[in-house]
Design a protein around this motif. Structure first.
Motif, PDB file in Angstrom:
ATOM      1  N   SER A  96      63.710 -41.099 -96.232  1.00 55.05           N
ATOM      2  CA  SER A  96      63.394 -42.086 -97.269  1.00 55.05           C
ATOM      3  C   SER A  96      64.519 -42.185 -98.301  1.00 55.05           C
ATOM      4  O   SER A  96      64.826 -43.272 -98.795  1.00 55.05           O
ATOM      5  N   ARG A  97      65.166 -41.071 -98.608  1.00 52.64           N
ATOM      6  CA  ARG A  97      66.297 -41.139 -99.549  1.00 52.64           C
ATOM      7  C   ARG A  97      67.425 -42.007 -99.004  1.00 52.64           C
ATOM      8  O   ARG A  97      68.041 -42.774 -99.735  1.00 52.64           O
ATOM      9  N   GLN A  98      67.692 -41.856 -97.704  1.00 50.99           N
ATOM     10  CA  GLN A  98      68.788 -42.619 -97.108  1.00 50.99           C
ATOM     11  C   GLN A  98      68.456 -44.117 -97.078  1.00 50.99           C
ATOM     12  O   GLN A  98      69.307 -44.949 -97.382  1.00 50.99           O
ATOM     13  N   HIS A  99      67.191 -44.453 -96.725  1.00 51.07           N
ATOM     14  CA  HIS A  99      66.790 -45.875 -96.773  1.00 51.07           C
ATOM     15  C   HIS A  99      67.038 -46.429 -98.182  1.00 51.07           C
ATOM     16  O   HIS A  99      67.586 -47.517 -98.354  1.00 51.07           O
ATOM     17  N   THR A 100      66.608 -45.667 -99.200  1.00 51.17           N
ATOM     18  CA  THR A 100      66.731 -46.111-100.592  1.00 51.17           C
ATOM     19  C   THR A 100      68.189 -46.373-100.956  1.00 51.17           C
ATOM     20  O   THR A 100      68.518 -47.338-101.636  1.00 51.17           O
ATOM     21  N   GLU A 101      69.066 -45.489-100.473  1.00 51.29           N
ATOM     22  CA  GLU A 101      70.472 -45.596-100.850  1.00 51.29           C
ATOM     23  C   GLU A 101      71.142 -46.844-100.287  1.00 51.29           C
ATOM     24  O   GLU A 101      72.004 -47.416-100.933  1.00 51.29           O
ATOM     25  N   ILE A 102      70.742 -47.239 -99.062  1.00 52.34           N
ATOM     26  CA  ILE A 102      71.534 -48.301 -98.402  1.00 52.34           C
ATOM     27  C   ILE A 102      70.840 -49.649 -98.265  1.00 52.34           C
ATOM     28  O   ILE A 102      71.472 -50.626 -97.899  1.00 52.34           O
ATOM     29  N   ILE A 103      69.538 -49.717 -98.565  1.00 55.79           N
ATOM     30  CA  ILE A 103      68.813 -50.954 -98.220  1.00 55.79           C
ATOM     31  C   ILE A 103      69.330 -52.185 -98.971  1.00 55.79           C
ATOM     32  O   ILE A 103      69.481 -53.252 -98.368  1.00 55.79           O
ATOM     33  N   SER A 104      69.651 -52.047-100.270  1.00 54.65           N
ATOM     34  CA  SER A 104      70.074 -53.231-101.037  1.00 54.65           C
ATOM     35  C   SER A 104      71.377 -53.794-100.502  1.00 54.65           C
ATOM     36  O   SER A 104      71.501 -55.008-100.282  1.00 54.65           O
ATOM     37  N   GLN A 105      72.350 -52.903-100.264  1.00 52.69           N
ATOM     38  CA  GLN A 105      73.632 -53.437 -99.801  1.00 52.69           C
ATOM     39  C   GLN A 105      73.526 -54.008 -98.387  1.00 52.69           C
ATOM     40  O   GLN A 105      74.170 -55.009 -98.061  1.00 52.69           O
ATOM     41  N   MET A 106      72.654 -53.379 -97.545  1.00 54.79           N
ATOM     42  CA  MET A 106      72.480 -53.930 -96.189  1.00 54.79           C
ATOM     43  C   MET A 106      71.818 -55.307 -96.250  1.00 54.79           C
ATOM     44  O   MET A 106      72.165 -56.208 -95.487  1.00 54.79           O
ATOM     45  N   ALA A 107      70.852 -55.460 -97.160  1.00 51.52           N
ATOM     46  CA  ALA A 107      70.163 -56.752 -97.289  1.00 51.52           C
ATOM     47  C   ALA A 107      71.137 -57.826 -97.774  1.00 51.52           C
ATOM     48  O   ALA A 107      71.176 -58.930 -97.219  1.00 51.52           O
ATOM     49  N   ASP A 108      71.958 -57.501 -98.785  1.00 48.21           N
ATOM     50  CA  ASP A 108      72.948 -58.467 -99.291  1.00 48.21           C
ATOM     51  C   ASP A 108      73.861 -58.929 -98.162  1.00 48.21           C
ATOM     52  O   ASP A 108      74.117 -60.110 -97.985  1.00 48.21           O
ATOM     53  N   ARG A 109      74.325 -57.942 -97.384  1.00 52.20           N
ATOM     54  CA  ARG A 109      75.264 -58.253 -96.298  1.00 52.20           C
ATOM     55  C   ARG A 109      74.598 -59.130 -95.230  1.00 52.20           C
ATOM     56  O   ARG A 109      75.168 -60.107 -94.763  1.00 52.20           O
ATOM     57  N   ALA A 110      73.353 -58.768 -94.859  1.00 55.76           N
ATOM     58  CA  ALA A 110      72.652 -59.526 -93.808  1.00 55.76           C
ATOM     59  C   ALA A 110      72.441 -60.970 -94.235  1.00 55.76           C
ATOM     60  O   ALA A 110      72.682 -61.910 -93.460  1.00 55.76           O
ATOM     61  N   LEU A 111      72.031 -61.159 -95.502  1.00 53.93           N
ATOM     62  CA  LEU A 111      71.746 -62.516 -95.967  1.00 53.93           C
ATOM     63  C   LEU A 111      73.034 -63.337 -96.083  1.00 53.93           C
ATOM     64  O   LEU A 111      73.062 -64.527 -95.773  1.00 53.93           O
ATOM     65  N   GLN A 112      74.095 -62.661 -96.485  1.00 55.97           N
ATOM     66  CA  GLN A 112      75.384 -63.339 -96.596  1.00 55.97           C
ATOM     67  C   GLN A 112      75.896 -63.748 -95.211  1.00 55.97           C
ATOM     68  O   GLN A 112      76.343 -64.867 -95.006  1.00 55.97           O
ATOM     69  N   GLN A 113      75.785 -62.826 -94.252  1.00 58.45           N
ATOM     70  CA  GLN A 113      76.245 -63.122 -92.881  1.00 58.45           C
ATOM     71  C   GLN A 113      75.438 -64.262 -92.277  1.00 58.45           C
ATOM     72  O   GLN A 113      75.972 -65.114 -91.580  1.00 58.45           O
ATOM     73  N   ALA A 114      74.120 -64.260 -92.512  1.00 55.10           N
ATOM     74  CA  ALA A 114      73.263 -65.295 -91.921  1.00 55.10           C
ATOM     75  C   ALA A 114      73.594 -66.652 -92.549  1.00 55.10           C
ATOM     76  O   ALA A 114      73.613 -67.671 -91.856  1.00 55.10           O
ATOM     77  N   GLY A 115      73.854 -66.647 -93.862  1.00 56.55           N
ATOM     78  CA  GLY A 115      74.270 -67.866 -94.559  1.00 56.55           C
ATOM     79  C   GLY A 115      73.294 -69.018 -94.442  1.00 56.55           C
ATOM     80  O   GLY A 115      73.703 -70.173 -94.364  1.00 56.55           O
ATOM     81  N   THR A 116      72.008 -68.717 -94.386  1.00 58.80           N
ATOM     82  CA  THR A 116      71.029 -69.785 -94.220  1.00 58.80           C
ATOM     83  C   THR A 116      69.835 -69.541 -95.142  1.00 58.80           C
ATOM     84  O   THR A 116      69.637 -68.416 -95.604  1.00 58.80           O
ATOM     85  N   ALA A 117      69.040 -70.592 -95.388  1.00 59.22           N
ATOM     86  CA  ALA A 117      67.847 -70.421 -96.233  1.00 59.22           C
ATOM     87  C   ALA A 117      66.793 -69.629 -95.470  1.00 59.22           C
ATOM     88  O   ALA A 117      66.708 -69.699 -94.244  1.00 59.22           O
ATOM     89  N   ILE A 118      66.002 -68.866 -96.219  1.00 63.01           N
ATOM     90  CA  ILE A 118      64.962 -68.012 -95.612  1.00 63.01           C
ATOM     91  C   ILE A 118      63.597 -68.643 -95.902  1.00 63.01           C
ATOM     92  O   ILE A 118      63.339 -69.113 -97.009  1.00 63.01           O
ATOM     93  N   ASP A 119      62.721 -68.620 -94.890  1.00 61.65           N
ATOM     94  CA  ASP A 119      61.375 -69.196 -95.057  1.00 61.65           C
ATOM     95  C   ASP A 119      60.298 -68.145 -95.295  1.00 61.65           C
ATOM     96  O   ASP A 119      59.246 -68.462 -95.850  1.00 61.65           O
ATOM     97  N   ALA A 120      60.516 -66.918 -94.797  1.00 65.88           N
ATOM     98  CA  ALA A 120      59.491 -65.874 -94.968  1.00 65.88           C
ATOM     99  C   ALA A 120      60.133 -64.503 -94.831  1.00 65.88           C
ATOM    100  O   ALA A 120      61.190 -64.362 -94.199  1.00 65.88           O
TER     101      ALA A 120
END
Ligand code: KG4
Ligand code: ZN
Length: 325
Positions: free
Chosen positions: A49-73
């Motif tokens: 759980s500590r490791q998830h906490t440490e990396i989740i925000s940056q992984m989410a930023d990267r994923a959304l940036q790479q996808a480059g599209t609007a999210i519906d859900a």
């Protein structure tokens, strides 16, 4: 067209994915924690759980940036799994959904595995029999329609992946046990030992793997000079054999027109070869990279749930013991 952003943190993989229409993966990012847990021979929940906490925000930023599209859900695994790990993903998903004013769709991790074969362009096809084989589960599920399931059989004790992990420890092979046993077995004789196949002759759709692990323990105690590759190959042969036997029985009983095989153990080469050679209905098995935990499968199941009108809200809390049926 609908695009789902999915989060999977049920155990020791941090997964973030963006998937279009439940089948087209724009991003599927998995950060494995294997090196962090390997020295302990298994998953340490607090470290996970500590490791998830440490990396989740940056992984989410990267994923959304790479996808480059609007999210519906936003889809998120809310169980089963480790409480501390699930909490990280669920709380992140709730915060994200609230901030962006998006619907949130809770997904059962097992249902994610069921949808994993449909991530390569082909839409979900039901009815289907599903064999789910992972570190925590060994289940035969009749999937009558999306989200309409009947549990036909499960394990009385250890899951099949768990038995690979435990036997690997007995053989001093590294965690996770599945891939290391498979590698060791390549050089061994699968007939060197005749290990038990639980309920082999019974007409019940039930599994048990703790006796097999104990049989390996006794074999090593009685024959200290046993060739470990032979033990690994004989264990793997028994573990996979009983999956094939019970799957054939369930197919005959249900007359299901297709078979889904998913979960970490679906990556096993012997299982894949035997399914291809011996099962008469089409077998839908995800590519190896989508067998173990990932968020794309949560997006696929989440998309289908979203499409069928399922919604969560900000009161969502994880359920480590969540059942599918
Ligand atoms: O689905 P998964 O990633 O996590 C759970 O939901 O449990 O499955 C992990 C399990 C572990 O027990 C691992 O040893 C097993 O899948 N596994 C394998 C193979 N690759 C992973 N078991 C047998 N053969 C493999 N090649
Ligand atoms: Zn899993």
């Amino acid at each position: 067209m609908k695009t789902v952003f999915a989060i999977e943190t049920s155990c020791d993989e941090t997964g973030l994915a963006v998937v279009e229409d439940g089948t087209r993966m724009l991003v599927n990012d998995v950060a494995s924690q294997i090196p962090l847990h390997a020295e302990f021979g298994g998953v340490v929940p607090e470290i996970a759980s500590r490791q998830h906490t440490e990396i989740i925000s940056q992984m989410a930023d990267r994923a959304l940036q790479q996808a480059g599209t609007a999210i519906d859900a936003v889809a998120v695994t809310h169980g089963p799994g480790l409480m501390g790990s699930l909490l990280v993903g669920v709380n992140f998903a709730k915060a994200f959904a609230y901030a962006k004013d998006l619907p949130i769709v809770p997904v059962n991790h097992i249902e994610g595995h069921i949808f994993s074969p449909f991530l390569c362009g082909a839409p979900p096809e039901f009815p289907a029999l599903a064999l789910i084989v992972s570190g925590g589960h060994t289940m035969l599920i009749m999937c009558r329609a999306p989200h309409d399931y009947e549990l036909l059989g499960t394990t009385r004790d250890d899951a099949v992946g768990e038995s690979f992990d435990k036997v690997a420890r007995l053989l001093d092979l590294p965690y996770p046990g599945g891939p290391s046993i498979q590698r060791a077995a390549e050089k061994g004789d699968p007939q060197a030992f005749r290990f038990p196949r639980a309920f082999e002759k019974s007409d019940k759709l039930e599994f048990s793997y703790s006796g097999l692990k104990t049989a390996v323990l006794y074999a090593l105690r009685d024959k200290p000079d046993a060739v470990h590759a032979d033990v690994a190959a004989s264990f793997q042969a028994a573990a996979i054999d009983i999956l094939i036997i019970k799957t054939k029985l369930a197919l005959a009983r249900t007359r299901a027109p297709r078979l889904i095989v998913a979960g970490g153990v679906a990556a096993n080469t012997l299982l894949r070869q035997r399914l291809n050679a011996e099962i008469e209905v089409p077998a839908l098995i995800p590519p190896i990279g989508l067998c173990t935990d990932n968020a794309a499968m949560i997006a696929a199941a989440g998309y289908s749930r979203f499409h069928h009108g399922f919604r969560g809200d900000l009161r969502l809390t994880p359920n480590p013991g969540l059942v599918l049926v």
